[in-house]
Design a protein around this motif. Sequence first.
Motif, PDB file in Angstrom:
ATOM      1  N   ILE A  23       0.842  -1.185   0.000  1.00 13.38           N
ATOM      2  CA  ILE A  23       0.000   0.000   0.000  1.00 13.38           C
ATOM      3  C   ILE A  23       0.883   1.242   0.000  1.00 13.38           C
ATOM      4  O   ILE A  23       1.796   1.366   0.819  1.00 13.38           O
ATOM      5  N   THR A  24       0.637   2.127  -0.979  1.00 15.44           N
ATOM      6  CA  THR A  24       1.396   3.362  -1.099  1.00 15.44           C
ATOM      7  C   THR A  24       0.415   4.528  -1.073  1.00 15.44           C
ATOM      8  O   THR A  24      -0.418   4.662  -1.979  1.00 15.44           O
ATOM      9  N   PHE A  25       0.490   5.348  -0.016  1.00 12.90           N
ATOM     10  CA  PHE A  25      -0.388   6.504   0.134  1.00 12.90           C
ATOM     11  C   PHE A  25       0.225   7.725  -0.534  1.00 12.90           C
ATOM     12  O   PHE A  25       1.444   7.905  -0.508  1.00 12.90           O
ATOM     13  N   GLU A  26      -0.633   8.585  -1.114  1.00 11.27           N
ATOM     14  CA  GLU A  26      -0.156   9.857  -1.663  1.00 11.27           C
ATOM     15  C   GLU A  26       0.405  10.724  -0.541  1.00 11.27           C
ATOM     16  O   GLU A  26       1.385  11.427  -0.722  1.00 11.27           O
ATOM     17  N   LYS A  27      -0.267  10.706   0.624  1.00 18.60           N
ATOM     18  CA  LYS A  27       0.214  11.389   1.819  1.00 18.60           C
ATOM     19  C   LYS A  27      -0.287  10.612   3.020  1.00 18.60           C
ATOM     20  O   LYS A  27      -1.316   9.939   2.949  1.00 18.60           O
ATOM     21  N   THR A  28       0.437  10.698   4.118  1.00 14.80           N
ATOM     22  CA  THR A  28       0.066   9.949   5.315  1.00 14.80           C
ATOM     23  C   THR A  28      -0.368  10.863   6.454  1.00 14.80           C
ATOM     24  O   THR A  28      -0.702  10.387   7.529  1.00 14.80           O
ATOM     25  N   THR A  41     -18.574  16.918  11.494  1.00  9.70           N
ATOM     26  CA  THR A  41     -17.429  16.017  11.393  1.00  9.70           C
ATOM     27  C   THR A  41     -16.574  16.463  10.214  1.00  9.70           C
ATOM     28  O   THR A  41     -17.092  16.737   9.134  1.00  9.70           O
ATOM     29  N   LEU A  42     -15.276  16.545  10.429  1.00  9.49           N
ATOM     30  CA  LEU A  42     -14.329  16.836   9.350  1.00  9.49           C
ATOM     31  C   LEU A  42     -13.927  15.519   8.713  1.00  9.49           C
ATOM     32  O   LEU A  42     -13.664  14.540   9.413  1.00  9.49           O
ATOM     33  N   TRP A  43     -13.859  15.465   7.388  1.00  5.93           N
ATOM     34  CA  TRP A  43     -13.460  14.244   6.666  1.00  5.93           C
ATOM     35  C   TRP A  43     -12.327  14.560   5.706  1.00  5.93           C
ATOM     36  O   TRP A  43     -12.308  15.605   5.061  1.00  5.93           O
ATOM     37  N   TYR A  44     -11.407  13.627   5.593  1.00  5.77           N
ATOM     38  CA  TYR A  44     -10.363  13.699   4.573  1.00  5.77           C
ATOM     39  C   TYR A  44     -10.197  12.314   3.963  1.00  5.77           C
ATOM     40  O   TYR A  44     -10.228  11.306   4.670  1.00  5.77           O
ATOM     41  N   SER A  45     -10.020  12.267   2.647  1.00  5.18           N
ATOM     42  CA  SER A  45      -9.826  11.001   1.927  1.00  5.18           C
ATOM     43  C   SER A  45      -8.352  10.815   1.591  1.00  5.18           C
ATOM     44  O   SER A  45      -7.799  11.553   0.765  1.00  5.18           O
ATOM     45  N   PHE A  46      -7.729   9.849   2.243  1.00  8.22           N
ATOM     46  CA  PHE A  46      -6.344   9.489   1.939  1.00  8.22           C
ATOM     47  C   PHE A  46      -6.357   8.541   0.744  1.00  8.22           C
ATOM     48  O   PHE A  46      -6.882   7.433   0.828  1.00  8.22           O
ATOM     49  N   LYS A  47      -5.773   8.972  -0.363  1.00  8.07           N
ATOM     50  CA  LYS A  47      -5.725   8.146  -1.568  1.00  8.07           C
ATOM     51  C   LYS A  47      -4.503   7.224  -1.509  1.00  8.07           C
ATOM     52  O   LYS A  47      -3.429   7.633  -1.073  1.00  8.07           O
ATOM     53  N   PHE A  48      -4.705   5.995  -1.970  1.00 10.50           N
ATOM     54  CA  PHE A  48      -3.604   5.034  -1.988  1.00 10.50           C
ATOM     55  C   PHE A  48      -3.681   4.190  -3.255  1.00 10.50           C
ATOM     56  O   PHE A  48      -4.683   4.185  -3.970  1.00 10.50           O
ATOM     57  N   LYS A  49      -2.586   3.473  -3.488  1.00  9.37           N
ATOM     58  CA  LYS A  49      -2.512   2.557  -4.628  1.00  9.37           C
ATOM     59  C   LYS A  49      -1.880   1.255  -4.144  1.00  9.37           C
ATOM     60  O   LYS A  49      -0.991   1.266  -3.299  1.00  9.37           O
ATOM     61  N   ASN A  50      -2.373   0.142  -4.687  1.00 11.63           N
ATOM     62  CA  ASN A  50      -1.740  -1.147  -4.426  1.00 11.63           C
ATOM     63  C   ASN A  50      -0.560  -1.264  -5.389  1.00 11.63           C
ATOM     64  O   ASN A  50      -0.735  -1.528  -6.574  1.00 11.63           O
ATOM     65  N   THR A  51       0.631  -1.053  -4.865  1.00 15.50           N
ATOM     66  CA  THR A  51       1.845  -1.121  -5.687  1.00 15.50           C
ATOM     67  C   THR A  51       2.502  -2.490  -5.594  1.00 15.50           C
ATOM     68  O   THR A  51       3.640  -2.663  -6.033  1.00 15.50           O
ATOM     69  N   GLY A  52       1.784  -3.456  -5.045  1.00 14.50           N
ATOM     70  CA  GLY A  52       2.306  -4.815  -4.932  1.00 14.50           C
ATOM     71  C   GLY A  52       1.860  -5.689  -6.086  1.00 14.50           C
ATOM     72  O   GLY A  52       1.320  -5.210  -7.092  1.00 14.50           O
ATOM     73  N   ALA A  70     -13.209   6.044  10.716  1.00 12.62           N
ATOM     74  CA  ALA A  70     -12.530   5.522   9.525  1.00 12.62           C
ATOM     75  C   ALA A  70     -13.527   4.774   8.658  1.00 12.62           C
ATOM     76  O   ALA A  70     -14.415   4.090   9.167  1.00 12.62           O
ATOM     77  N   ASP A  71     -13.369   4.928   7.364  1.00  7.99           N
ATOM     78  CA  ASP A  71     -14.180   4.195   6.401  1.00  7.99           C
ATOM     79  C   ASP A  71     -13.248   3.798   5.260  1.00  7.99           C
ATOM     80  O   ASP A  71     -12.420   4.601   4.828  1.00  7.99           O
ATOM     81  N   TRP A  72     -13.387   2.562   4.791  1.00 10.90           N
ATOM     82  CA  TRP A  72     -12.486   2.080   3.748  1.00 10.90           C
ATOM     83  C   TRP A  72     -13.170   1.017   2.906  1.00 10.90           C
ATOM     84  O   TRP A  72     -14.196   0.470   3.288  1.00 10.90           O
ATOM     85  N   VAL A  73     -12.560   0.725   1.781  1.00 10.75           N
ATOM     86  CA  VAL A  73     -13.053  -0.298   0.858  1.00 10.75           C
ATOM     87  C   VAL A  73     -12.848  -1.664   1.498  1.00 10.75           C
ATOM     88  O   VAL A  73     -11.740  -1.993   1.922  1.00 10.75           O
ATOM     89  N   LYS A  74     -13.904  -2.434   1.562  1.00  7.25           N
ATOM     90  CA  LYS A  74     -13.812  -3.759   2.192  1.00  7.25           C
ATOM     91  C   LYS A  74     -13.470  -4.858   1.185  1.00  7.25           C
ATOM     92  O   LYS A  74     -13.181  -5.972   1.553  1.00  7.25           O
ATOM     93  N   GLY A  83      -7.438   3.182  -4.239  1.00  8.45           N
ATOM     94  CA  GLY A  83      -8.523   3.183  -3.270  1.00  8.45           C
ATOM     95  C   GLY A  83      -8.399   4.384  -2.357  1.00  8.45           C
ATOM     96  O   GLY A  83      -7.508   5.221  -2.506  1.00  8.45           O
ATOM     97  N   VAL A  84      -9.310   4.456  -1.384  1.00  7.88           N
ATOM     98  CA  VAL A  84      -9.365   5.588  -0.465  1.00  7.88           C
ATOM     99  C   VAL A  84      -9.647   5.087   0.948  1.00  7.88           C
ATOM    100  O   VAL A  84     -10.474   4.200   1.138  1.00  7.88           O
ATOM    101  N   VAL A  85      -8.953   5.670   1.906  1.00  6.13           N
ATOM    102  CA  VAL A  85      -9.285   5.511   3.319  1.00  6.13           C
ATOM    103  C   VAL A  85      -9.787   6.872   3.771  1.00  6.13           C
ATOM    104  O   VAL A  85      -9.075   7.872   3.678  1.00  6.13           O
ATOM    105  N   LYS A  86     -11.049   6.914   4.228  1.00  9.46           N
ATOM    106  CA  LYS A  86     -11.623   8.168   4.714  1.00  9.46           C
ATOM    107  C   LYS A  86     -11.400   8.254   6.224  1.00  9.46           C
ATOM    108  O   LYS A  86     -11.711   7.321   6.950  1.00  9.46           O
TER     109      LYS A  86
END
Length: 127
Positions: A23-28, A41-52, A70-74, A83-86
Amino acid sequence: MKTVVLSLILFLSLSTAFAQADITFEKTEYDFGTYEEKDDTLWYSFKFKNTGTEPLIISDIKTACECTLADWVKKPIMPGQAGVVKAGYKYKGKVGTFNKALTITANTMPAVSHLTIKGVIVEKKPK
């Protein structure tokens, strides 16, 4: 011939052993800056890519407290897919600086990744 077969078996075994999701996040870390207190509620979407090379499965995300969400793709994220982790912060009735961590557990090496959200909540100004 025996050496060639053994070398091929060894190569295939090693390549399979090192195949994994990554998992590689654009920012952490994300700084919301300053917000005025309100029922929200404040929300931010952390974008990531499966680089494996294997499907990525996020099995759990632990938050710092009940005020952090937290909310994420199951579903599995295939290699090369995004994908995104909110991450959310419930700031109703909270004034001051916050710095909250999310701990992600996935089928990666290492198995744990960390995200951080932070900011400042100031008192609502009277009208």
